[in-house]
Design an enzyme around this catalytic site. Structure first.
Site, PDB file in Angstrom:
ATOM      1  N   HIS A  46      38.528  47.732  38.234  1.00  0.00           N
ATOM      2  CA  HIS A  46      39.094  47.998  36.908  1.00  0.00           C
ATOM      3  C   HIS A  46      40.472  48.600  37.183  1.00  0.00           C
ATOM      4  O   HIS A  46      40.575  49.712  37.709  1.00  0.00           O
ATOM      5  CB  HIS A  46      38.214  48.972  36.126  1.00  0.00           C
ATOM      6  CG  HIS A  46      36.835  48.422  35.892  1.00  0.00           C
ATOM      7  ND1 HIS A  46      36.604  47.382  35.020  1.00  0.00           N
ATOM      8  CD2 HIS A  46      35.631  48.744  36.430  1.00  0.00           C
ATOM      9  CE1 HIS A  46      35.310  47.086  35.016  1.00  0.00           C
ATOM     10  NE2 HIS A  46      34.700  47.903  35.874  1.00  0.00           N
ATOM     11  N   ASP A  48      39.337  43.786  35.670  1.00  0.00           N
ATOM     12  CA  ASP A  48      40.156  43.692  34.466  1.00  0.00           C
ATOM     13  C   ASP A  48      41.441  44.461  34.737  1.00  0.00           C
ATOM     14  O   ASP A  48      41.489  45.322  35.606  1.00  0.00           O
ATOM     15  CB  ASP A  48      39.445  44.153  33.176  1.00  0.00           C
ATOM     16  CG  ASP A  48      38.698  45.465  33.290  1.00  0.00           C
ATOM     17  OD1 ASP A  48      39.080  46.314  34.132  1.00  0.00           O
ATOM     18  OD2 ASP A  48      37.739  45.670  32.525  1.00  0.00           O
ATOM     19  N   ASN A  53      27.752  48.516  44.895  1.00  0.00           N
ATOM     20  CA  ASN A  53      28.877  48.247  43.991  1.00  0.00           C
ATOM     21  C   ASN A  53      29.451  49.565  43.472  1.00  0.00           C
ATOM     22  O   ASN A  53      28.699  50.467  43.102  1.00  0.00           O
ATOM     23  CB  ASN A  53      28.341  47.413  42.810  1.00  0.00           C
ATOM     24  CG  ASN A  53      29.415  46.834  41.913  1.00  0.00           C
ATOM     25  OD1 ASN A  53      30.334  46.169  42.393  1.00  0.00           O
ATOM     26  ND2 ASN A  53      29.297  47.057  40.613  1.00  0.00           N
ATOM     27  N   GLU A  61      27.389  52.662  41.855  1.00  0.00           N
ATOM     28  CA  GLU A  61      28.070  53.941  41.610  1.00  0.00           C
ATOM     29  C   GLU A  61      27.277  55.173  42.055  1.00  0.00           C
ATOM     30  O   GLU A  61      27.077  56.108  41.277  1.00  0.00           O
ATOM     31  CB  GLU A  61      28.420  54.065  40.116  1.00  0.00           C
ATOM     32  CG  GLU A  61      29.304  52.938  39.610  1.00  0.00           C
ATOM     33  CD  GLU A  61      29.614  53.025  38.112  1.00  0.00           C
ATOM     34  OE1 GLU A  61      29.088  53.914  37.440  1.00  0.00           O
ATOM     35  OE2 GLU A  61      30.405  52.192  37.631  1.00  0.00           O
ATOM     36  N   GLU A  84      34.130  43.194  38.936  1.00  0.00           N
ATOM     37  CA  GLU A  84      34.320  43.534  37.510  1.00  0.00           C
ATOM     38  C   GLU A  84      35.798  43.625  37.155  1.00  0.00           C
ATOM     39  O   GLU A  84      36.229  44.528  36.435  1.00  0.00           O
ATOM     40  CB  GLU A  84      33.647  44.879  37.185  1.00  0.00           C
ATOM     41  CG  GLU A  84      32.194  44.954  37.577  1.00  0.00           C
ATOM     42  CD  GLU A  84      31.519  46.272  37.183  1.00  0.00           C
ATOM     43  OE1 GLU A  84      32.110  47.060  36.421  1.00  0.00           O
ATOM     44  OE2 GLU A  84      30.383  46.498  37.653  1.00  0.00           O
TER      45      GLU A  84
HETATM   46  C1  XIL Z   1      30.014  48.466  30.770  1.00  0.00           C
HETATM   47  C2  XIL Z   1      29.888  47.388  29.699  1.00  0.00           C
HETATM   48  O1  XIL Z   1      30.947  46.497  29.833  1.00  0.00           O
HETATM   49  C3  XIL Z   1      29.870  48.021  28.331  1.00  0.00           C
HETATM   50  O2  XIL Z   1      29.595  47.032  27.344  1.00  0.00           O
HETATM   51  C4  XIL Z   1      28.841  49.127  28.260  1.00  0.00           C
HETATM   52  O3  XIL Z   1      28.919  49.776  27.027  1.00  0.00           O
HETATM   53  C5  XIL Z   1      29.032  50.126  29.379  1.00  0.00           C
HETATM   54  O4  XIL Z   1      29.026  49.453  30.620  1.00  0.00           O
HETATM   55  N1  XIL Z   1      30.926  49.677  35.640  1.00  0.00           N
HETATM   56  C6  XIL Z   1      29.806  48.870  35.612  1.00  0.00           C
HETATM   57  C7  XIL Z   1      29.500  48.097  34.389  1.00  0.00           C
HETATM   58  O5  XIL Z   1      29.132  48.710  36.638  1.00  0.00           O
HETATM   59  O6  XIL Z   1      28.132  47.902  34.200  1.00  0.00           O
HETATM   60  C8  XIL Z   1      30.104  48.731  33.161  1.00  0.00           C
HETATM   61  O7  XIL Z   1      29.871  47.858  32.048  1.00  0.00           O
HETATM   62  C9  XIL Z   1      31.570  48.993  33.375  1.00  0.00           C
HETATM   63  C10 XIL Z   1      31.776  49.942  34.520  1.00  0.00           C
END
Ligand code: XIL
Length: 403
Positions: A278, A311, A241, A193, A309
């Site tokens: 996401h 969802d 990422n 990020e 990641e």
């Molecule tokens: C999130 C975790 O899932 C949470 O438990 C934590 O509180 C915050 O981070 N992008 C990312 C991840 O790269 O590391 C993040 O994970 C979600 C967004």
């Protein structure tokens, strides 16, 4: 022969044709929020596979239910927590289903180097040992990130101090896994990020995100981080990422592609692009075809790609049977889009089961309203039973992309 009820028909039967008609319009589709209440049909609907019209998707009651994603031969990962793995049912589901894990929080800087030069690998090692025992791979997440950074790093002053801290952190963490768990941590999110979008009247403008690394080292911190990681473990795949860069258009996607292209052109040892993914249940943000186009241009740079990641939050439509079917469809299309490219190494889900999703931390809100539904964004429910989403993923892994 099994009757087919394509999703479109079912939606119009429920009076939701307008939801689909508006599916290319973010705002309008989002306003479909919670139009539905529980009580819709709950059966798992069969779909027609795009590339194989003769094949229906696997029915829910198939006697010979496949045991897990990992049996399909595709690399499917999941974010896990060290605490979660202490629950035998959670651990058994992870081991049976997935070929790869990511530590959801345990490898982040604040967890692993809470004080300067003081490393605590205990919780991260428990996850990696679990993976090793179960023949799984690990994605290392993440070496350099502005968030969940140990507070002491933000107090450093001057480029030398920041460079020294970043170098020691990357070298120590990458070498630890190289030496103690050879071949298990196959990939690292080296930088997470690093870009951001400024919204303004002229539309989005991409900028480097404010962080101690950018402030003190300039944009070159990204190339430096990749070089240090590569020198430490030349066998590891090194990824950039980010989120909001899955589609091919828009300021952040364009800026990210340009930034990554620049790294490749400069000979920086970067091997892949990670798309967080996401997302929500309608075919947007990005749409699957646009995601495929974006994958193709990264593949054209000679890079691998991963969904890192994923969802699919049901906040916009509600956690009801229709939402869950849309979620299944969405998982199927995105996972298909990735694996249809030879450049796609793996797809990872951001959590095992709905009750442990990070999205529950905020829940479902709209402005100041708290909505009466749950994100329910993952493939398993709280009893580790497969949801409709599981079947969407499974079908994608076995070559059935829904049409
Ligand atoms: C999130 C975790 O899932 C949470 O438990 C934590 O509180 C915050 O981070 N992008 C990312 C991840 O790269 O590391 C993040 O994970 C979600 C967004």
């Amino acid at each position: 022969m099994t009757p087919r009820f394509p999703l479109l028909k079912r939606l119009s039967a429920l009076g939701l044709g307008s939801l689909l008609a508006c599916s290319s319009d973010d705002e309008t589709a989002e306003q479909g929020t919670n139009a539905l209440q529980p009580g819709e049909p709950t059966e798992l609907l069969p779909y027609t596979c795009a590339a194989d019209a003769a094949r229906a998707s696997t029915p829910a009651d198939a006697a010979d239910v496949p045991s897990g994603f990992r049996d399909t031969g595709r690399t499917v990962g999941v974010a896990v927590s060290e605490a979660g793995l202490q629950d035998p049912a959670y651990a058994a589901t992870v081991a049976a289903q997935f070929g790869q894990v990511t530590a959801e929080n345990e490898m982040k800087w604040e967890a692993i180097e809470p004080e300067p030069g003081v490393f605590d690998f205990s919780r991260a090692d428990a996850i990696v040992a679990f993976a090793q025992q179960n023949g799984m791979q690990v994605r290392g997440h993440t070496l350099v990130w502005h968030s969940q950074l140990a507070p002491w790093v933000d107090t450093l002053v001057g480029p030398d101090a920041v460079r020294e801290a970043m170098t020691r952190h990357i070298q120590t963490v990458v070498a630890h896994y190289r030496d103690n768990f050879p071949g298990v941590v196959v990939a690292w999110d080296v930088v997470n990020e690093a870009l951001n979008v400024m919204q303004g009247p002229m539309g989005g403008t991409v900028i480097y995100r404010d962080s101690i690394f950018y402030r003190e080292l300039g944009e070159g911190f990204i190339a430096e981080a990749f070089r240090i990681a590569n020198e430490t473990d030349p066998n590891a795949l090194l990824f950039y990422n980010d989120f909001g860069v899955e589609g091919s258009g828009g300021a952040k996607s364009t800026g990210t592609f340009d930034m990554v292209s620049g790294l490749v052109a400069a000979g920086v040892p970067i091997h892949g692009m990670g798309f967080q993914m996401h997302t929500g249940p309608t075919d947007q943000g990005p749409n699957a075809a646009d995601f495929a186009a974006n994958i193709a241009r990264y593949a054209g740079l000679g890079l691998e790609v991963e969904v890192t990641e994923m969802d699919v939050s049901l906040c916009s439509i509600g956690d009801n049977s229709l939402g869950r079917e849309l979620q299944r469809f969405r998982y199927n299309r995105i996972v298909s889009a990735c694996f249809e490219s030879p450049a796609c190494r793996s797809v990872s889900l951001w959590g095992l089961s709905d009750p442990v999703s990070w999205l529950n931390d905020t829940g479902c809100t709209q402005g100041t309203l708290v909505l009466d539904t749950q994100p329910a964004p993952l493939a398993f429910d709280g009893s580790f039973a497969r949801k409709a989403a599981w079947w969407g993923i499974y079908d994608a892994l076995t070559g059935c992309s829904y049409q």
